[in-house]
Design a protein around this motif. Structure first.
Motif, PDB file in Angstrom:
ATOM      1  N   LEU A  46       1.297  -7.198   9.564  1.00  0.00           N
ATOM      2  CA  LEU A  46       1.483  -5.807   9.177  1.00  0.00           C
ATOM      3  C   LEU A  46       2.949  -5.395   9.261  1.00  0.00           C
ATOM      4  O   LEU A  46       3.637  -5.698  10.232  1.00  0.00           O
ATOM      5  CB  LEU A  46       0.651  -4.901  10.094  1.00  0.00           C
ATOM      6  CG  LEU A  46       0.795  -3.394   9.895  1.00  0.00           C
ATOM      7  CD1 LEU A  46       0.273  -2.979   8.522  1.00  0.00           C
ATOM      8  CD2 LEU A  46       0.069  -2.641  11.002  1.00  0.00           C
TER       9      LEU A  46
ATOM     10  N   CYS B 267      -6.377  -4.798   9.424  1.00  0.00           N
ATOM     11  CA  CYS B 267      -6.178  -5.778  10.495  1.00  0.00           C
ATOM     12  C   CYS B 267      -7.186  -5.646  11.631  1.00  0.00           C
ATOM     13  O   CYS B 267      -7.156  -6.446  12.574  1.00  0.00           O
ATOM     14  CB  CYS B 267      -4.767  -5.644  11.063  1.00  0.00           C
ATOM     15  SG  CYS B 267      -3.451  -5.971   9.880  1.00  0.00           S
TER      16      CYS B 267
ATOM     17  N   ARG C  72      -3.909   2.439   5.898  1.00  0.00           N
ATOM     18  CA  ARG C  72      -4.866   1.520   5.269  1.00  0.00           C
ATOM     19  C   ARG C  72      -4.616   0.067   5.691  1.00  0.00           C
ATOM     20  O   ARG C  72      -5.547  -0.668   6.024  1.00  0.00           O
ATOM     21  CB  ARG C  72      -4.771   1.621   3.743  1.00  0.00           C
ATOM     22  CG  ARG C  72      -5.348   2.901   3.147  1.00  0.00           C
ATOM     23  CD  ARG C  72      -5.028   3.017   1.657  1.00  0.00           C
ATOM     24  NE  ARG C  72      -5.294   1.782   0.947  1.00  0.00           N
ATOM     25  CZ  ARG C  72      -4.507   1.269   0.012  1.00  0.00           C
ATOM     26  NH1 ARG C  72      -3.365   1.888  -0.317  1.00  0.00           N
ATOM     27  NH2 ARG C  72      -4.824   0.149  -0.588  1.00  0.00           N
ATOM     28  N   MET C  73      -3.361  -0.358   5.684  1.00  0.00           N
ATOM     29  CA  MET C  73      -3.075  -1.761   6.002  1.00  0.00           C
ATOM     30  C   MET C  73      -3.291  -2.060   7.478  1.00  0.00           C
ATOM     31  O   MET C  73      -3.699  -3.164   7.844  1.00  0.00           O
ATOM     32  CB  MET C  73      -1.656  -2.113   5.579  1.00  0.00           C
ATOM     33  CG  MET C  73      -1.435  -2.079   4.071  1.00  0.00           C
ATOM     34  SD  MET C  73      -2.502  -3.188   3.094  1.00  0.00           S
ATOM     35  CE  MET C  73      -3.863  -2.092   2.639  1.00  0.00           C
TER      36      MET C  73
ATOM     37  N   ALA D 185       0.863  -1.188   0.000  1.00  0.00           N
ATOM     38  CA  ALA D 185       0.000   0.000   0.000  1.00  0.00           C
ATOM     39  C   ALA D 185       0.895   1.232   0.000  1.00  0.00           C
ATOM     40  O   ALA D 185       1.648   1.465   0.938  1.00  0.00           O
ATOM     41  CB  ALA D 185      -0.924   0.001   1.212  1.00  0.00           C
TER      42      ALA D 185
ATOM     43  N   GLY E 167       2.958  -1.285   4.229  1.00  0.00           N
ATOM     44  CA  GLY E 167       2.429   0.039   3.946  1.00  0.00           C
ATOM     45  C   GLY E 167       3.367   1.154   4.348  1.00  0.00           C
ATOM     46  O   GLY E 167       4.121   1.037   5.316  1.00  0.00           O
TER      47      GLY E 167
ATOM     48  N   LEU F 227       1.062  -7.547   4.821  1.00  0.00           N
ATOM     49  CA  LEU F 227       0.579  -6.230   4.410  1.00  0.00           C
ATOM     50  C   LEU F 227       1.689  -5.218   4.665  1.00  0.00           C
ATOM     51  O   LEU F 227       2.121  -5.051   5.809  1.00  0.00           O
ATOM     52  CB  LEU F 227      -0.673  -5.841   5.199  1.00  0.00           C
ATOM     53  CG  LEU F 227      -1.786  -6.902   5.315  1.00  0.00           C
ATOM     54  CD1 LEU F 227      -2.981  -6.325   6.070  1.00  0.00           C
ATOM     55  CD2 LEU F 227      -2.203  -7.414   3.947  1.00  0.00           C
TER      56      LEU F 227
ATOM     57  N   ASP G 293     -10.227  -1.851  -1.120  1.00  0.00           N
ATOM     58  CA  ASP G 293      -9.832  -2.352   0.198  1.00  0.00           C
ATOM     59  C   ASP G 293     -10.986  -3.084   0.872  1.00  0.00           C
ATOM     60  O   ASP G 293     -10.800  -4.172   1.451  1.00  0.00           O
ATOM     61  CB  ASP G 293      -9.376  -1.196   1.091  1.00  0.00           C
ATOM     62  CG  ASP G 293      -8.022  -0.629   0.699  1.00  0.00           C
ATOM     63  OD1 ASP G 293      -7.248  -1.334   0.033  1.00  0.00           O
ATOM     64  OD2 ASP G 293      -7.737   0.532   1.069  1.00  0.00           O
TER      65      ASP G 293
END
Length: 362
Positions: free
Chosen positions: A137, A76, A71-72, A31, A64, A62, A45
């Motif tokens: 993440l 979660c 966003r990421m 992202a 970012g 993910l 998304d």
């Protein structure tokens, strides 16, 4: 008019031709940084994380930077669809009006308001992000070195000039001024393994925790000169941390294949995957490389973009354009976000039909 364009690296394109695209094929979702441009990816998304990727049980990484990290992290949270809807509303409602006597707000003002917004959004919910059963993440930040090791009104412009010159000569040389620091969610008590190689740029990895989640996320969104740096993040090397987009604007990383197909599915706002923020004007660095061989990019058609308000994607210049009328900015951004539902609808139709002929070379 068609809204969605689909681009793929050679290995990803071959996979789609032979197998189509299934949720189990995806190992990484990047992202990008890009501020308000990320608003047009909200419907994608919501579909990806609220429906499509929820159909499998495998681990997905993910990655970012800046708004991409926001966003990421939101992906979660429990009830990701509702969380993304709130993120869209909160982002559009941002108002950084200048205080009396000033034409623009100070970096301290913007940082304070942004911090309060993050606290209101994630307060009491950080453990949801850290303990997600499937999503890992990785928040990308840029840590200053030498003249940039602390924020300073004289040293900082000189340091960023040095970074600019070094980056123009060789991207890796910018590592003398800024290094990539990635805050990774835990996996068995350790930072989850990075889904990309790190020999392209000086890199450190830090465990993402309750204590450093908000400072790391704020740092990843802290645009130099517009927001203040975040200093001395708990659990990380001391220093000043800025927007992850400086080192990794569009996350043009050496992605690892991982188990299975391990494809990289990238909702993006353009075709080009630009390495760093300082590479925006260096067009020779906008080409695809072998790093992206397993990547599929989902991006809006430029002709479709020209039909949006002001004939462009939402961006930071809109804060100045609508400086005296933030309600008009909110209306323009809301209209763009609503129009982008077409992107999600077309992607859902494409994965259902498996039309490899619609895929263009990245």
């Amino acid at each position: 008019m068609r809204a969605l364009r689909i681009y793929a690296g050679p290995l990803a394109r071959r996979h789609v031709e032979e197998h189509g695209l299934r949720p189990a094929d995806v190992g990484v979702v990047p992202a990008a940084a890009g501020g308000p441009k990320g608003l047009i990816l909200g419907p994608l998304d919501r579909f990806l994380f609220g429906d499509w990727l929820a159909r499998t049980e495998h681990v997905v990484h993910l990655v970012g930077a800046s708004i991409g990290a926001w966003r990421m992290a939101t992906a979660c949270l429990h009830d990701a669809v509702q969380a993304f809807e709130r993120m869209e509303r909160d982002y559009i409602a941002q108002d950084y009006s200048a205080p009396p006597g000033r034409r623009t707000p100070t970096a301290a003002d913007v940082s304070q308001r942004f911090s309060e917004g993050l606290e209101g959004f994630y307060g009491g919910r950080v453990q949801e992000v850290l303990a997600h059963p499937r999503f890992r993440l990785h928040i990308v930040t840029a840590r200053g070195r030498h003249l940039l090791r602390r924020e300073h009104r004289i040293a900082m412009p000189i340091g960023y000039l040095g970074a600019f010159v070094s980056n123009t000569l060789h991207r890796k040389a910018m590592g003398a001024w800024l290094e990539r620091v990635v805050f990774s969610a835990p996996e068995q008590g350790e930072p989850a393994a990075l889904p990309f190689g790190t020999d392209d740029f000086p890199t450190r990895q830090v465990l993402l925790t309750q204590d450093n989640f908000q400072p790391a996320l704020q740092a990843s969104c802290s645009i130099p000169f517009m927001l203040q740096a975040v200093h001395d993040i708990p659990g990380a090397p001391r220093g000043a941390y800025w927007d992850g987009g400086i080192t990794d604007y569009h996350l043009h990383l050496k992605y690892r294949s991982g188990p299975g197909p391990g494809l990289v599915l990238y909702p993006h706002f353009q075709q080009a995957v630009v390495p760093g923020w300082l590479d925006k004007g260096l067009k020779w660095r906008h080409r695809a490389t072998s790093f992206l061989d397993r990547m599929i990019v989902l991006a809006p058609d430029p002709a479709w973009v020209r039909q949006l308000p002001n004939g462009k994607l939402p961006d930071r210049t809109d804060f100045a354009r609508y400086a005296t009328d933030p309600q008009a900015r909110a209306r323009a951004w809301t209209a763009a976000a609503q129009a982008s539902r077409q992107l999600a609808d077309e992607f859902a139709q494409w994965v259902e039909k498996g039309d490899a002929g619609a895929v263009e070379a990245l």
